[in-house]
Each structure stands twice: as C-alpha cells, then as structure tokens.
Design a protein around this motif. Structure first.
Motif, PDB file in Angstrom:
ATOM      1  N   CYS A 193      -2.974   1.038  -1.644  1.00 56.01           N
ATOM      2  CA  CYS A 193      -1.764   0.284  -1.279  1.00 56.01           C
ATOM      3  C   CYS A 193      -1.462   0.571   0.198  1.00 56.01           C
ATOM      4  N   ASP A 194      -0.805  -0.371   0.846  1.00 51.75           N
ATOM      5  CA  ASP A 194      -0.396  -0.149   2.237  1.00 51.75           C
ATOM      6  C   ASP A 194       1.009   0.424   2.293  1.00 51.75           C
ATOM      7  N   LEU A 195       1.805   0.086   1.258  1.00 48.05           N
ATOM      8  CA  LEU A 195       3.202   0.504   1.194  1.00 48.05           C
ATOM      9  C   LEU A 195       3.494   1.041  -0.199  1.00 48.05           C
ATOM     10  N   GLY A 196       4.526   1.846  -0.302  1.00 47.87           N
ATOM     11  CA  GLY A 196       4.942   2.332  -1.610  1.00 47.87           C
ATOM     12  C   GLY A 196       6.419   2.652  -1.595  1.00 47.87           C
ATOM     13  N   LEU A 213      -3.112  -6.256 -12.992  1.00 55.47           N
ATOM     14  CA  LEU A 213      -2.967  -5.095 -12.119  1.00 55.47           C
ATOM     15  C   LEU A 213      -2.147  -5.477 -10.886  1.00 55.47           C
ATOM     16  N   LEU A 214      -2.394  -6.686 -10.368  1.00 53.73           N
ATOM     17  CA  LEU A 214      -1.708  -7.129  -9.154  1.00 53.73           C
ATOM     18  C   LEU A 214      -0.823  -8.323  -9.456  1.00 53.73           C
ATOM     19  N   HIS A 215       0.361  -8.319  -8.855  1.00 55.68           N
ATOM     20  CA  HIS A 215       1.300  -9.428  -9.039  1.00 55.68           C
ATOM     21  C   HIS A 215       1.581 -10.013  -7.659  1.00 55.68           C
ATOM     22  N   ASP A 220       1.224  -8.351  -2.381  1.00 58.66           N
ATOM     23  CA  ASP A 220       0.950  -8.198  -3.810  1.00 58.66           C
ATOM     24  C   ASP A 220       1.539  -6.881  -4.284  1.00 58.66           C
ATOM     25  N   LEU A 221       1.966  -6.878  -5.545  1.00 62.23           N
ATOM     26  CA  LEU A 221       2.639  -5.708  -6.122  1.00 62.23           C
ATOM     27  C   LEU A 221       1.718  -5.010  -7.114  1.00 62.23           C
ATOM     28  N   MET A 222       1.692  -3.659  -7.033  1.00 63.38           N
ATOM     29  CA  MET A 222       1.001  -2.871  -8.059  1.00 63.38           C
ATOM     30  C   MET A 222       2.039  -2.027  -8.769  1.00 63.38           C
ATOM     31  N   LEU A 223       2.064  -2.082 -10.113  1.00 57.26           N
ATOM     32  CA  LEU A 223       3.020  -1.292 -10.895  1.00 57.26           C
ATOM     33  C   LEU A 223       2.286  -0.076 -11.448  1.00 57.26           C
ATOM     34  N   VAL A 224       2.723   1.125 -11.048  1.00 58.45           N
ATOM     35  CA  VAL A 224       1.971   2.345 -11.371  1.00 58.45           C
ATOM     36  C   VAL A 224       2.903   3.510 -11.708  1.00 58.45           C
ATOM     37  N   ARG A 225       2.323   4.646 -12.107  1.00 57.75           N
ATOM     38  CA  ARG A 225       3.105   5.879 -12.297  1.00 57.75           C
ATOM     39  C   ARG A 225       3.610   6.342 -10.935  1.00 57.75           C
ATOM     40  N   ASP A 226       4.853   6.808 -10.904  1.00 59.04           N
ATOM     41  CA  ASP A 226       5.423   7.194  -9.607  1.00 59.04           C
ATOM     42  C   ASP A 226       4.600   8.287  -8.903  1.00 59.04           C
ATOM     43  N   ASP A 227       4.085   9.236  -9.700  1.00 58.18           N
ATOM     44  CA  ASP A 227       3.361  10.369  -9.103  1.00 58.18           C
ATOM     45  C   ASP A 227       2.095   9.926  -8.376  1.00 58.18           C
ATOM     46  N   ASP A 228       1.562   8.759  -8.741  1.00 53.98           N
ATOM     47  CA  ASP A 228       0.303   8.293  -8.141  1.00 53.98           C
ATOM     48  C   ASP A 228       0.530   7.537  -6.830  1.00 53.98           C
ATOM     49  N   ARG A 285      -3.783  -9.629   2.450  1.00 53.42           N
ATOM     50  CA  ARG A 285      -2.385  -9.527   2.032  1.00 53.42           C
ATOM     51  C   ARG A 285      -2.009  -8.064   1.872  1.00 53.42           C
ATOM     52  N   LEU A 286      -0.756  -7.779   2.209  1.00 52.83           N
ATOM     53  CA  LEU A 286      -0.258  -6.417   2.005  1.00 52.83           C
ATOM     54  C   LEU A 286      -0.235  -6.108   0.517  1.00 52.83           C
ATOM     55  N   ARG A 287      -0.242  -4.814   0.225  1.00 53.43           N
ATOM     56  CA  ARG A 287      -0.132  -4.388  -1.162  1.00 53.43           C
ATOM     57  C   ARG A 287       0.892  -3.261  -1.232  1.00 53.43           C
ATOM     58  N   ILE A 288       1.859  -3.390  -2.154  1.00 53.34           N
ATOM     59  CA  ILE A 288       2.902  -2.360  -2.293  1.00 53.34           C
ATOM     60  C   ILE A 288       2.865  -1.789  -3.704  1.00 53.34           C
ATOM     61  N   GLY A 289       2.960  -0.478  -3.825  1.00 51.60           N
ATOM     62  CA  GLY A 289       3.001   0.183  -5.128  1.00 51.60           C
ATOM     63  C   GLY A 289       4.419   0.625  -5.436  1.00 51.60           C
ATOM     64  N   ILE A 290       4.890   0.272  -6.641  1.00 52.83           N
ATOM     65  CA  ILE A 290       6.194   0.788  -7.085  1.00 52.83           C
ATOM     66  C   ILE A 290       6.055   1.303  -8.517  1.00 52.83           C
TER      67      ILE A 290
END
Ligand code: PRT
Ligand code: ZN
Length: 298
Positions: free
Chosen positions: A67-70, A39-41, A49-57, A6-11
């Motif tokens: 992540c594959d996308l951000g 950690l993953l939604h 799947d979504l990862m919620l993180v600090r923008d700078d990371d 599954r893809l993983r996107i960080g926002i």
C-alpha cells in the motif's frame, strides 16, 4: 516491484478504526465500491483503491509498498517500527494525526500492589500484545521485564496468576478498573494517523497523494473548527479576540447606520463553550452565532 498507476490505501477491515476511517475518506470525497470477497475496492471518485486488512498489518504493508497509504493507530506503527522486518522496507512516514482512535499504552498493576516508580517492576512478568514496545522500555530503563505475549484480553492475566502487571491500551480506563488494575506509567499517547510509504511514487501518483492528504487535513481541521459571527462595539474588538480560543484574524465589517458597532466574522479552531459566549455578551456582543464548518483549506 510492479508499477501501479493508482494509489492504494490500507485501512482496518473490522474493529474500532474501521468505520471512522471509511467515514473520513468519504468526507474527503473518496467513496468505495465495497464488494464482499474482493481484496481491492476501487473508488469511483478518486484514483485510489482500498485494501481492508488487520490493523497490525498496515504499517508493514505501507513499508513494503503493498500500500502507498494507510490509516492506523500510531501504537501499531510504534510496535512495528521495533520489529526487525520493518527495517528492511522503504520506510513509513506519519503525515498527520486524524483526530480519532485516541488512547494510550500504559503499564498497569493490581490495585493492592505497592508501586514506587518503574524500578519497582524490575524482573516482573508483564502481559502485553505490544512486546516490542514493552521490551524497548525494559531495555531503556534496565528493568529486565519478562514479556508474556498475549493476543488479547491482557487485563485478565494478573487475575489468572500468569503475570504481575500488564502493558495495554487504555481509553476510558473502565476495563482496567473492573479487573482490579491501576495505571502507573504511560509509554505513549496515540491516535489514528495517516501513513505514507517513504518510497517516491511516479509523479502522477505523488500528485494524487498530495491532493488526498490535503483533503484529509481539511476534514480533520474542520472537525474542530467553528465559524463565529457577532455584532459588537468596535472598541471591544481586541478583548473579543482574546476571549475566542484559537481565533484567526477576523473580518470586521461596519454595520450600516451604526458608527460604533461592527460585525465580526472569524474561524475559531478550538471548542467554544457556553461560558465563552457569556463572556462575549459581557463585552457588548450581540446576535452571536457559532456555526459548524464542513471543509477547510488553509
Ligand atoms: O482485528 P484487528 O487486528 O484489525 O483489530 P484489533 O482487535 O487489534 O484492534 P481494535 O479494533 O480493538 O483497535 C484498533 C485500534 O483502536 C487500536 O490499535 C488503537 O489504536 C485504537 N484504540 C482506541 C483502542 C482503544 N481506543 C481501546 N480502548 N484499542 C483498544 N482498546 C481496548 C483497550 O485495550 C481495552 O482492552 O479497549 C478496551 C477498553 O478500553 P477502556 O479503557 O475504554 O476500558
Ligand atoms: Zn490488531
């Protein structure tokens, strides 16, 4: 590297981009089952799947393949690109601007300080949270700036006497003004962008990524698009096409029982002001409707 299906996107987890990023994905038909302390939604709608993180990371996560996308401000990408660790990953590519989070990275100096071009800053102490971008400017312009790195509240540094100038993000300019600073140079303008890893993913994931990117493009395009309808004399068609900004080839339909007048339907990709409608009226148009568009796939 582990093989995922599954893809993983960080926002961004919290902050200026967080809500808009989630809302954008939701408009693209991708919602998430947000649960605290996970950690993953997972999305029930789309294989992502979504990862919620600090923008700078986010740039580094996409670069490393975590992540594959951000979704992140281009400023964070610029800052990361000049940091050594990013050079060792897969690389990141900006797929598209997303139409929110617009601001600019600027140099600002105290109002009373004379400024006569960047050279007048030579040797200055500049407070910033963007040391890589600042040092690059300093090297390119031969300014020998002293970078004072701060995590936040950069704008108070000159007042505290710990810096001569600041290099910070600005949107309205209110924060600079209320701290007695004025903008003197823009390093770059930025907005939230969709990033992808440069690593080639398994075919199925590449297909999913392309589908999602197309949907996000559709939502972003639709945000500025309007559907315009009116009746007008056929002879005014050319003039009307010039008046409506960003109008693509309109559909022209004869009106029954009226040989001269036609119905004109078109999508316009720029804002339509009241003045534009008045000009259309002056061209002989009537029954003018301007409707919002929800989705566009060109
Ligand atoms: O916790 P985390 O690290 O994830 O968040 P953060 O605190 O680092 O970032 P956040 O949420 O403040 O900003 C996230 C992104 O929003 C930035 O990286 C930019 O891409 C974008 N953005 C858009 C802005 C602004 N506008 C902006 N105005 N980021 C910061 N600001 C600051 C600015 O530096 C100033 O101090 O907001 C203040 C007010 O700005 P004015 O000019 O409107 O007064
Ligand atoms: Zn941050």
């Amino acid at each position: 590297m582990e093989q995922r299906e599954r893809l993983r996107i960080g926002i961004q987890k919290n902050g200026r981009l967080a809500d808009r990023s989630l809302a954008l994905l939701s408009k693209a038909g991708v919602n998430f089952d947000l649960r605290k302390d996970r950690l993953l939604h997972a999305s029930p709608d789309f294989p992502i799947d979504l990862m919620l993180v600090r923008d700078d990371d986010i740039p580094a996560y996409v670069n490393d393949g975590v992540c594959d996308l951000g979704i992140v401000g281009e400023n964070a990408v610029q800052e990361a690109i000049w940091a050594a660790p990013v050079r060792h990953g897969h690389g990141v590519t900006k797929l598209q601007g997303l139409g929110f989070g617009a601001c600019r990275l600027v140099i600002a100096v105290p109002e009373r300080l004379p400024f006569d071009g960047l050279a007048s800053l030579r040797g200055a102490r500049v407070a910033t949270s963007y040391p890589n971008c600042l040092n690059r400017l300093s090297t390119e312009e031969g300014l020998e700036l002293e970078c004072i790195q701060l995590a936040g509240s950069v704008e108070i540094a000159p007042g505290l006497g710990i810096a001569d100038a600041v290099c910070d993000l600005v949107s309205t300019g209110g924060t600079l003004r209320s701290n007695g600073l004025r903008e003197v140079f823009t390093l770059f303008e930025t907005e939230a962008v969709l990033l992808r890893t440069e690593r080639t993913l398994p075919a199925e994931m590449e297909r999913d990524l392309a589908r999602l990117a197309l949907r996000l493009k559709g939502v972003t395009r639709a945000a500025n698009a309007k559907y315009v309808m009116m009746n007008a004399p056929r002879s005014a068609l050319e003039r009307i096409q010039q008046v409506i900004p960003g109008m693509e080839s309109p559909t022209v339909i004869p009106l029954s029982g009226d040989g001269d007048r036609v119905a004109i339907h078109a999508v316009a990709y720029e804002e339509i002001f009241w003045e534009t409608l008045e000009t259309l009226q002056a061209c002989g148009a009537s029954s003018i409707l301007v409707l919002p568009i929800e989705k566009v796939i060109a």
